[in-house]
Design a protein around this motif. Structure first.
Motif, PDB file in Angstrom:
ATOM      1  N   LEU A   1      -0.098   4.479   5.715  1.00  0.00           N
ATOM      2  CA  LEU A   1      -1.086   3.507   6.192  1.00  0.00           C
ATOM      3  C   LEU A   1      -0.721   2.085   5.759  1.00  0.00           C
ATOM      4  O   LEU A   1      -0.865   1.132   6.534  1.00  0.00           O
ATOM      5  CB  LEU A   1      -2.475   3.873   5.676  1.00  0.00           C
ATOM      6  N   LEU A   2      -0.247   1.935   4.526  1.00  0.00           N
ATOM      7  CA  LEU A   2       0.142   0.603   4.048  1.00  0.00           C
ATOM      8  C   LEU A   2       1.262   0.002   4.890  1.00  0.00           C
ATOM      9  O   LEU A   2       1.307  -1.208   5.105  1.00  0.00           O
ATOM     10  CB  LEU A   2       0.578   0.685   2.577  1.00  0.00           C
ATOM     11  N   LEU A   3       2.159   0.864   5.375  1.00  0.00           N
ATOM     12  CA  LEU A   3       3.263   0.381   6.205  1.00  0.00           C
ATOM     13  C   LEU A   3       2.872   0.235   7.669  1.00  0.00           C
ATOM     14  O   LEU A   3       3.579  -0.415   8.438  1.00  0.00           O
ATOM     15  CB  LEU A   3       4.456   1.336   6.086  1.00  0.00           C
ATOM     16  N   HIS A   4       1.749   0.858   8.052  1.00  0.00           N
ATOM     17  CA  HIS A   4       1.373   0.907   9.463  1.00  0.00           C
ATOM     18  C   HIS A   4       1.054  -0.486  10.017  1.00  0.00           C
ATOM     19  O   HIS A   4       1.464  -0.828  11.134  1.00  0.00           O
ATOM     20  CB  HIS A   4       0.164   1.831   9.643  1.00  0.00           C
ATOM     21  N   VAL A   5       0.339  -1.306   9.247  1.00  0.00           N
ATOM     22  CA  VAL A   5      -0.036  -2.648   9.719  1.00  0.00           C
ATOM     23  C   VAL A   5       1.197  -3.537   9.908  1.00  0.00           C
ATOM     24  O   VAL A   5       1.375  -4.128  10.988  1.00  0.00           O
ATOM     25  CB  VAL A   5      -1.058  -3.302   8.773  1.00  0.00           C
ATOM     26  N   PRO A   6       2.078  -3.664   8.917  1.00  0.00           N
ATOM     27  CA  PRO A   6       3.274  -4.507   9.152  1.00  0.00           C
ATOM     28  C   PRO A   6       4.184  -3.966  10.247  1.00  0.00           C
ATOM     29  O   PRO A   6       4.813  -4.752  10.967  1.00  0.00           O
ATOM     30  CB  PRO A   6       3.987  -4.512   7.792  1.00  0.00           C
ATOM     31  N   ILE A   7       4.248  -2.640  10.391  1.00  0.00           N
ATOM     32  CA  ILE A   7       5.060  -2.065  11.471  1.00  0.00           C
ATOM     33  C   ILE A   7       4.509  -2.486  12.827  1.00  0.00           C
ATOM     34  O   ILE A   7       5.253  -2.911  13.729  1.00  0.00           O
ATOM     35  CB  ILE A   7       5.106  -0.528  11.344  1.00  0.00           C
ATOM     36  N   ASN A   8       3.185  -2.384  13.002  1.00  0.00           N
ATOM     37  CA  ASN A   8       2.574  -2.793  14.271  1.00  0.00           C
ATOM     38  C   ASN A   8       2.728  -4.294  14.499  1.00  0.00           C
ATOM     39  O   ASN A   8       2.968  -4.730  15.632  1.00  0.00           O
ATOM     40  CB  ASN A   8       1.089  -2.404  14.287  1.00  0.00           C
ATOM     41  N   PHE A   9       2.590  -5.071  13.433  1.00  0.00           N
ATOM     42  CA  PHE A   9       2.755  -6.519  13.573  1.00  0.00           C
ATOM     43  C   PHE A   9       4.172  -6.850  14.025  1.00  0.00           C
ATOM     44  O   PHE A   9       4.378  -7.710  14.899  1.00  0.00           O
ATOM     45  CB  PHE A   9       2.448  -7.197  12.236  1.00  0.00           C
TER      46      PHE A   9
END
Length: 467
Positions: A151-159
């Motif tokens: 989840l922590l990596l999910h936001v920067p990946i989507n960005f």
């Protein structure tokens, strides 16, 4: 289990936020693609993977930890075989949607999304079995840690994919696949560095238990049990399209489905825990303790139902405002939330009961109960209440859900309380080739240790007395 479930729920919300920022068309296309993927793919793979649940739980309880790895390998093969026709159907999705009258633009956006989800099928073929493999050994913290890291990596990946690279709806789909892959790699690393492969296998017993048919049969029955309930919700969404105010009804149904998905994390986690513990006790030839686990599970399920009902009723005036300001949607959601809460009075204990049946290798009974409750009772009641003769419209749909869940809970309660636990212990011995002497497999680091297991058993007796 609850922690991991909430984290993945938040992950799906992040994806929806990024879709919503892209505009109405990408949001509609992505939502349509997710619905199509759930019905035709994810529900099937999730259900099939559930077939290894009783095998792993009972094998661990019987001291046959070698069978866990055998079940893991074979389940991965079963899921891989099932994913091939699913992939072909996804490739043909655009023609299917257009031929059924869907808007071509929305169908095109949905097709872009689902094509980028194809690699996720391969990830899910490994992810589902690995999670069950660990849970069967009482290893749950790595699942939560892995979900948190993903989840922590999910936001920067989507960005990166959506905003920086400008991939749009394809970026959101690829971001979801990437996040699932990160979670899988975390779990694989944990298994690689902690699993002990030095145990010798009993080739005679392994050959007997590793036959394809018992596992495939459990997988198919588990798939039927999961899909029949999952598809019922999707059918309700489709039926909302022919109500008096279809746009508001479909939107309100979306809000309520998100709500019940959040609530469902808790009874689902309880059902998984009950399934694992029942499997352990049956595999270790302790029928009385298996019976105790089942009854405590039902009691906790009933308590969760009361909490969920109180929550749904208390937030009926404010909950939908987090999603929309549309007056029609707010009115429909507020009118249906009390019915949703009442339905949870049946859904929570029946989900715990389903865990009992799954842990005792009886998913076919759960499938029959779901057919009877959701399609034999719930669907006719929903149609009668919503359309004719009563014409309650949107509330009638959720009245059908309430009827289905209450009937399902009653049938599940009857099935669990009428269980012959001595017979189930013998079935577990035949399934696993276990010793039947009540000796549980020696625990490895990170697994439930004997002293802790004894404390847990004492706690179960205390809770049972309270119940």
């Amino acid at each position: 289990m609850v922690g991991a479930g909430i984290l993945f729920y938040l992950r799906s919300l992040v994806s929806m936020v990024f879709l919503g920022r892209l505009g109405q068309l990408p949001l509609a296309g992505g939502s349509l693609a997710l619905g199509f993927a759930n019905i035709t793919g994810y529900s099937v793979l999730s259900g099939l993977a559930g077939g290894m649940d009783p095998v792993c739980g009972q094998a661990f309880g019987a001291g046959r930890t070698d069978l866990l790895r055998a079940a893991l390998r074979r389940t991965v093969a079963v899921l891989a075989a099932a994913s091939l026709p699913v992939a072909l159907l996804w490739v043909a999705m655009h023609r299917v949607l257009v031929s059924t009258g869907q808007d071509p633009e929305i169908a095109g956006a949905a097709y872009e999304y689902i094509l980028c989800c194809l690699p996720d099928l391969a990830v899910q073929c490994l992810l589902h079995p690995i999670r069950i493999y660990l849970r069967a050994q009482s290893v749950t913290l790595p699942l939560t840690y892995g979900a948190a890291a993903a989840l922590l990596l999910h936001v920067p990946i989507n960005f990166l994919l959506v905003t920086c690279l400008g991939l749009g709806v394809r970026g959101v789909a690829l971001g979801g696949v990437w996040t699932n892959l990160n979670f899988l790699l975390f779990l694989l690393a944990y298994v690689y560095f902690t699993d002990d492969d030095d145990e010798e296998e009993d080739s005679t017993k392994t050959k007997e238990v590793e036959e394809w048919w018992p596992l495939v049969r459990l997988c198919v029955h588990s798939c039927m049990s999961v899909c029949l309930e999952w598809w019922w919700y999707e059918i309700m969404v489709l039926l909302c399209g022919v109500l008096v105010d279809p746009k508001a009804a479909v939107a309100a149904m979306g809000v309520l489905i998100q709500t019940t998905s959040l609530i469902y994390i808790f009874p689902h986690s309880l059902g998984c825990a009950v399934s694992t513990r029942v499997g352990h006790e049956l595999g270790a030839a302790r029928p009385e303790r298996a019976r105790l686990v089942a009854r405590v599970g039902l009691g906790l399920g009933a308590a969760l139902g009361l909490v969920a009902c109180a929550f749904a009723v208390s937030v009926r005036g404010a909950w939908a405002r987090m999603f929309t300001d549309d007056a029609a949607i707010l009115r429909l959601t507020a009118s249906a939330l009390p019915l949703l809460g009442l339905a949870e009075l049946g859904n929570c204990p029946q989900t715990a009961g389903c865990g009992v049946l799954r842990g005792s290798a009886r998913p076919e009974k759960a499938a029959r109960i779901n057919v009877s409750a959701f399609y034999g009772v719930g669907m006719p009641v929903a149609l009668a209440l919503a359309f004719w003769p009563l014409g309650l419209d949107f509330r009638g749909m959720w009245g059908g859900m309430l009827a289905a869940q209450l009937v399902c809970a009653g049938l599940m309660l009857r099935a669990v309380l009428g269980t012959d636990w001595a017979e189930q212990t013998e079935r577990a011995r035949q399934l696993t080739g276990g010793r039947g002497d009540g000796i549980v497999a020696e625990d490895k680091p990170g697994h439930a240790q004997p002293a802790k297991a004894e404390v847990q058993q004492n706690t179960l007796f205390m809770v049972a007395d309270c119940v």
